[in-house]
Design an enzyme around this catalytic site. Structure first.
Site, short mmCIF file in Angstrom:
data_model
loop_
_atom_site.label_atom_id
_atom_site.label_comp_id
_atom_site.label_asym_id
_atom_site.label_seq_id
_atom_site.Cartn_x
_atom_site.Cartn_y
_atom_site.Cartn_z
N HIS A 7 74.07 63.47 18.07
CA HIS A 7 74.10 62.28 17.21
C HIS A 7 75.37 62.26 16.36
O HIS A 7 76.03 63.28 16.20
CB HIS A 7 72.87 62.18 16.30
CG HIS A 7 72.69 63.31 15.34
ND1 HIS A 7 71.96 64.44 15.63
CD2 HIS A 7 73.16 63.51 14.08
CE1 HIS A 7 71.98 65.27 14.60
NE2 HIS A 7 72.70 64.74 13.64
N HIS A 79 78.91 63.42 9.71
CA HIS A 79 79.07 64.54 10.65
C HIS A 79 78.75 64.11 12.08
O HIS A 79 78.17 63.05 12.31
CB HIS A 79 78.21 65.75 10.25
CG HIS A 79 76.73 65.52 10.31
ND1 HIS A 79 75.99 65.13 9.24
CD2 HIS A 79 75.84 65.67 11.33
CE1 HIS A 79 74.71 65.04 9.58
NE2 HIS A 79 74.59 65.35 10.85
N GLU A 130 77.80 69.67 13.16
CA GLU A 130 76.47 70.24 13.21
C GLU A 130 76.26 70.73 14.64
O GLU A 130 76.64 70.03 15.59
CB GLU A 130 75.43 69.18 12.86
CG GLU A 130 73.99 69.66 12.91
CD GLU A 130 72.98 68.58 12.53
OE1 GLU A 130 73.33 67.38 12.50
OE2 GLU A 130 71.82 68.95 12.26
CO CO Z 1 72.72 65.63 11.80
#
Ligand code: CO
Length: 134
Positions: A7, A79, A130
């Site tokens: 994502h 992020h 991440e």
């Molecule tokens: Co995230």
């Protein structure tokens, strides 16, 4: 090492308004808001055919997301999350190459119930990364 893009996370000042932009203007499938008190965020997920967009809004006092919003009042990209097969192996290999893992360096349970880690943006082309064990 990294696999699929899981994502892209965007911090927004108004979660309902941002969800409507994705639902109405962009015609995407949008989830209901979910509170993640351990992470200090409320999330809305936008489901796309090949990935997700995570809309983030601060929840509670001292949210890291609030600091971001204070610096970027209209919101912005926060992020990118990449999938890895083995998060401990990925972490150890990255640390051996000098990359900085945020926090105590131990994986936490992320928004999808899977282990995640965050990597310092200064080590990754100016972008907070991440990693999620897929
Ligand atoms: Co995230």
């Amino acid at each position: 090492m990294i696999g699929r893009l899981n994502h892209v996370a965007i911090v927004v000042p108004d979660l309902a308004a941002a969800a409507e932009i994705y639902r109405q203007t962009l015609g995407a499938t949008v989830s209901a808001p979910a509170d993640l008190p351990d992470h200090g965020v409320t999330t809305v997920f936008v489901e796309l055919p090949n990935t997700k967009i995570e809309l983030l809004h601060p929840l509670g006092e001292g949210s890291m997301i609030q600091t971001f919003l204070d610096r970027n009042p209209s919101g912005g990209m926060h992020h990118i999350c990449y999938e890895v097969e083995d998060i401990i192996a990925a972490r150890d290999a990255l640390k051996a190459n000098g990359a900085r893992v945020l926090g105590d360096g131990e994986p936490k349970t992320g928004a999808h119930g899977k282990p995640v880690l965050f990597l310092h943006p200064k080590d990754f082309a100016g972008t907070l990364l991440e990693l999620e064990q897929a």
